[in-house]
Design an enzyme around this catalytic site. Structure first.
Site: not given
Length: 189
Positions: A48-50
């Site tokens: 999810v972070c990118p």
């Protein structure tokens, strides 16, 4: 414990300056004198972070026009941030500074550290030019954030700062009517 209305605590950390590819030192002083968005996320080379950090990059130009600077923070090192920047299509677009927090000091200061995992939670903070937290949002690991909401929040925070005695109602947009809290408004909204 809410951080709203509180001054950010001191820290020093190494960071990867994505705009020029250099390592720099960052402290709480970098967050002062301008509007600042600090975006915590769990880990580099994740899922999810990118998507969130790329979305934040998509809002970067507009936030810069508003006088705001962006910093992302995870408990990874600045070296890992550079490696991620060099190898991820989404992260290679990033132009803002990526702060490494392996000591977990910054994550603790902002009360977003998951002590058991040793990772930062998904926290977003808007800090005013005096270093005071004006807005905060913290999401569970599986819930990605929408960076486009930051533009409206910064505009509202700037309006309130520049217009004492006025407040921005829900869904306020720049140029729309604001409210002046008073006895006359009690029970009439």
């Amino acid at each position: 414990m809410s951080l709203i209305g509180k001054e950010i605590l001191p820290f020093k950390a190494s960071a990867y300056n994505s705009s020029n590819g250099e390592f720099i030192e960052v402290s709480e002083e970098n967050f002062k004198g301008q509007w600042t968005v600090v975006c915590f996320y769990p880990a580099d080379f994740s899922f999810v972070c990118p998507t969130e950090l790329e979305d934040l990059q998509n809002q970067y130009a507009e936030l810069k026009e508003l006088g705001a600077e962006i910093y992302s923070v995870s408990t990874d090192t600045h070296f890992v941030h550079k490696a991620w920047h060099d190898h991820s299509d989404a992260i290679s677009k990033i132009e803002y500074t990526m702060i490494g927090d392996p000591s977990q000091v910054i994550s603790r200061n902002f009360d977003v550290l998951d002590e058991e995992a040793g990772l930062a939670q998904r926290g977003t903070f808007i800090i005013d030019p005096d270093g005071i937290v004006q807005a905060a949002e913290i999401n569970a690991d599986g819930i990605g954030r929408d960076a486009s909401t930051l533009v409206g929040k910064i505009k509202a925070a700037q309006y309130v700062r520049n217009n004492p005695g006025e407040v921005c109602p829900a869904k306020w947009e720049e140029g729309a009517k604001t409210l002046k809290p008073s006895l006359d408004l009690v029970g009439k909204i």
